[in-house]
Design a protein around this motif. Structure first.
Motif, mmCIF file in Angstrom:
data_model
loop_
_atom_site.group_PDB
_atom_site.id
_atom_site.type_symbol
_atom_site.label_atom_id
_atom_site.label_comp_id
_atom_site.label_asym_id
_atom_site.label_seq_id
_atom_site.Cartn_x
_atom_site.Cartn_y
_atom_site.Cartn_z
ATOM 1 N N SER A 165 1.635 6.015 -5.852
ATOM 2 C CA SER A 165 1.104 6.111 -7.212
ATOM 3 C C SER A 165 -0.017 7.128 -7.268
ATOM 4 O O SER A 165 -0.104 7.938 -8.189
ATOM 5 C CB SER A 165 0.559 4.757 -7.676
ATOM 6 O OG SER A 165 1.602 3.858 -7.839
ATOM 7 N N SER A 201 0.279 -8.149 -3.157
ATOM 8 C CA SER A 201 0.410 -7.173 -4.236
ATOM 9 C C SER A 201 -0.101 -7.748 -5.549
ATOM 10 O O SER A 201 0.674 -8.154 -6.397
ATOM 11 C CB SER A 201 1.869 -6.762 -4.380
ATOM 12 O OG SER A 201 2.657 -7.919 -4.509
ATOM 13 N N ASN A 252 -3.768 -4.415 -10.140
ATOM 14 C CA ASN A 252 -4.997 -3.661 -10.121
ATOM 15 C C ASN A 252 -5.538 -3.630 -11.540
ATOM 16 O O ASN A 252 -4.972 -2.984 -12.417
ATOM 17 C CB ASN A 252 -4.705 -2.247 -9.626
ATOM 18 C CG ASN A 252 -5.985 -1.474 -9.438
ATOM 19 O OD1 ASN A 252 -7.044 -1.951 -9.834
ATOM 20 N ND2 ASN A 252 -5.870 -0.298 -8.856
ATOM 21 N N ASP A 291 0.812 -1.221 0.000
ATOM 22 C CA ASP A 291 0.000 0.000 0.000
ATOM 23 C C ASP A 291 0.845 1.271 0.000
ATOM 24 O O ASP A 291 0.369 2.325 -0.388
ATOM 25 C CB ASP A 291 -1.027 0.014 1.148
ATOM 26 C CG ASP A 291 -0.416 -0.406 2.464
ATOM 27 O OD1 ASP A 291 0.802 -0.661 2.482
ATOM 28 O OD2 ASP A 291 -1.147 -0.471 3.469
ATOM 29 N N GLU A 306 1.070 1.941 -3.571
ATOM 30 C CA GLU A 306 -0.219 2.380 -4.093
ATOM 31 C C GLU A 306 -0.466 3.836 -3.739
ATOM 32 O O GLU A 306 -0.879 4.639 -4.576
ATOM 33 C CB GLU A 306 -1.338 1.499 -3.529
ATOM 34 C CG GLU A 306 -1.476 0.203 -4.300
ATOM 35 C CD GLU A 306 -2.196 -0.871 -3.501
ATOM 36 O OE1 GLU A 306 -2.997 -0.499 -2.622
ATOM 37 O OE2 GLU A 306 -1.954 -2.061 -3.757
#
Lengths: 317, 306
Positions: free
Chosen positions: A210, B18, B21, A204, A207
């Motif tokens: 990003s 992970s 996405n 995360d 993420e």
């Protein structure tokens, strides 16, 4: 590493009455030393004792056949006028300074490449690790010597691309690159450790970065590097210490002589030659102690500077 | 480097896996990325494995095709001649003898290391006694010690005891837990085992010997396997030890025999030299193929070197 608060206390003794507790303690002490006996014996006989006598010998002239003769700091003073010694220092430092960072960079780059969920990861990991297992063996040194022989396969392969380096094994200016390639080739061991470290970094974080619009470079310097720094530190320390002690391949590739023109006269090879070919055991002991001091200072520096760049996440118990 | 500037530091101890996405990448993009990954990884694999493949290929080639321009792995004249020569050995000693010697040394190293390291590790990890912390620190310090500092006095000691040209100097350290790495590895492993185990056994009246033998040892299997594999391979590849201590070719293990072979044949019989190199590596390669999972995982969890 003093006392032992980290270790689990035994609940048994806390409830027992006092005499039993102290009896237990005495029994534990007895058992502790009994179990530790093999290691203790080895530690005294094979490490501490030899270290002390090596320090003593470094101040003597000793050839194994006559009694050691005390000469004070002569060995150390002579070392710094010994051209072959100075050359061996140069060769070894060059190898450590160029080989180790290159190897670690390769290890980290490949670890990052492999750190994604894709098919074949296990295969690649194993394939890349294999050289680390055999890299220091005599067999590989022989293969290396044959492959990098003047006008050998590597030379020929390069000349196909129009590159002519004038040979490797017989060319004093190319032997160091050859040894560096040999150590970089073994990037698999630190790579596997890097991979394990990369897997610990919470996804995360990336993420979130990003979402904030951070590119790969920013992510690397702001997340990967700091989060991985304890592992980088470990690998740097171990690989540096390891690199100083290169011996097998140096011995085999140079026929135990350190040639051509002393370009492969690694520190440990020279130490071996002085100690076990010339039987100048005092001199070689002085070399060994210098190595110990240098490696010790280097370890200290790596530890000291690590405070400024090694990031330990606070949430680890 | 500075610490993170990410605005949302994670609080979760268990990160989500992970996975990709799907929103962020189209199917086509995923495919391209995957192809690129495998292309790079395969090229790297080819480079990394080339020396090994070259060695194996050359061991089957006639001498005339090994040196010079022959970068090719293929030969029209494959034969086992080099291996036949290599098996003859050197100096009147057959290669089978060298194999046996290597095996004796490696098995001895495994047995010695397993016994001594596990016993010492039990003391460090599970027994509370005065001086434990100090000794543990010293043990860790030996991990960083360049062994060249001790080889000269060790040699002198063994020489004066008349033990040069025997296997004693090569094996005694293994039985005295001299490889701190393995002791450390086992200590870490044992610390991970629940303390309730020995507490319960103690209440039942078991002493340390019983706890160690019937509770700890069986649970330590993964650590024992890693240790066995690595101590076998390290002993098999060891060169400096035998070089220092052995002088009779009948007692040589393979690496030393290989050096003798190289010294005496030099470049005259390249093929046999490489065939013998292959033979000397064979057990390591077989070990690796069989146990690669243990080996690679062992490295990542225990920080072992190659």
């Amino acid at each position: 590493m003093t006392s032992s608060p980290t270790l689990s206390r035994r609940a048994v003794s806390s409830k027992a009455p006092l005499p039993r507790k102290s009896r237990q303690r005495a029994a534990d002490a007895r058992a502790g030393y009994t179990f530790l006996l093999p290691w203790l014996l080895g530690f005294i006989a094979l490490t501490v004792g030899p270290m002390i006598s090596s320090l003593y010998l470094s101040f003597t002239n000793y050839n194994l056949f006559e009694a050691p003769k005390w000469i004070g700091f002569d060995n150390y003073a002579t070392l710094f006028q010994d051209e072959r010694f100075l050359q061996s220092v140069g060769v070894t430092v060059g190898y450590v300074v160029f080989g180790t960072p290159l190897k670690l960079a390769a290890a980290l780059a490949v670890a990052m490449l492999l750190n994604s969920k894709r098919k074949g990861q296990g295969f690649y990991r194993s394939a890349f690790y294999a050289p680390s297992l055999v890299g220091a063996s005599v067999s590989i040194a022989i293969v290396w010597k044959a492959m990098f022989g003047d006008s050998g396969p590597v030379d020929q392969g390069l000349s196909f691309f129009g590159i002519n380096l004038g040979g490797w094994v017989g060319n004093p200016s190319m032997t160091m690159p050859m040894f560096i390639l040999l150590t970089v080739w073994q990037f698999g061991a630190p790579m596997v450790i890097f991979l394990a470290g990369l897997k610990q970094i919470p996804a995360d974080l990336y993420e979130a970065a990003s979402m904030d619009g951070a590119g790969p470079v920013r992510k690397f310097f702001n997340i990967t590097w700091p989060m991985l720094s304890p592992v980088i530190f470990f690998n740097l320390l171990m690989e540096t210490i390891h690199a100083f002690q290169i011996f097998n391949s140096a011995y085999i590739i140079s026929n135990g002589e350190g040639g051509p023109a002393g370009s492969t006269l690694f520190y440990t090879l020279y130490l071996y030659l002085r100690g076990f070919s010339d039987f100048r055991m005092g001199y070689a002991s002085a070399m060994a102690w210098l190595l110990l001091i240098v490696v010790g200072i280097l370890t200290l520096i790596i530890f000291r500077t690590s405070k400024s760049w090694v990031h330990y996440s606070g949430d680890s118990k | 480097m500075t610490t993170m500037t990410t605005p949302t530091p994670s609080k979760s101890a268990t990160p989500p896996p992970s996975v990709y996405n799907p929103k962020s990448e189209s199917m086509g993009m995923k495919r391209t990325k995957s192809v690129a990954f495998h292309a790079v990884a395969l090229i790297l694999t080819a480079i990394v494995l080339y020396p090994g493949l070259w060695m194996i290929a050359s061991s089957f080639k006639p001498n005339s095709e090994i040196g010079g321009a022959n970068t090719s792995l293929w030969s029209a004249n494959f034969s086992f001649d080099n291996f036949v020569t290599a098996m003859d050995g050197i100096g009147g000693v057959s290669t089978l003898t060298f194999f046996t010697n290597s095996l004796v040394l490696a098995v001895g190293a495994v047995v010695g290391t397993i016994l001594s390291a596990s016993i010492s590790a039990y003391a460090f990890a599970r027994i509370n006694f005065p001086g434990r912390g100090l000794f543990f620190g010293m043990m860790i310090a030996t991990l960083l010690l360049p062994f060249h500092v001790v080889i000269i006095p060790q040699y002198i000691i063994f020489q004066q005891l008349g033990l040069v040209d025997t296997y004693v100097p090569l094996l005694i350290g293994k039985f005295l837990a001299a490889d701190a790495f393995f002791v450390f590895l086992m200590v870490q492993f044992m610390r991970g085992l629940p303390a309730e185990l020995d507490e319960a056994a103690r209440i039942d009246g078991a002493g340390h010997v019983r706890i160690f033998g019937s509770i700890m040892l069986p649970l330590m299997k993964p650590a024992l396997i890693s240790t066995s594999i690595f101590s076998f391979i390290w002993s098999w590849n060891d060169f400096l030890g035998p070089l220092l201590y052995l002088n009779t070719p009948e007692k040589y293990p393979l690496p030393l025999a290989l050096r003798l072979f190289v010294d005496q044949t030099q470049s005259s019989d390249y093929g046999a030299m490489i065939a013998m190199s292959v033979l000397a590596l064979l057990p390591v390669l077989v070990f690796f193929l069989v146990f690669q999972r243990y080996i690679v995982e062992g490295v990542s969890t225990q920080g072992l070197k190659g």
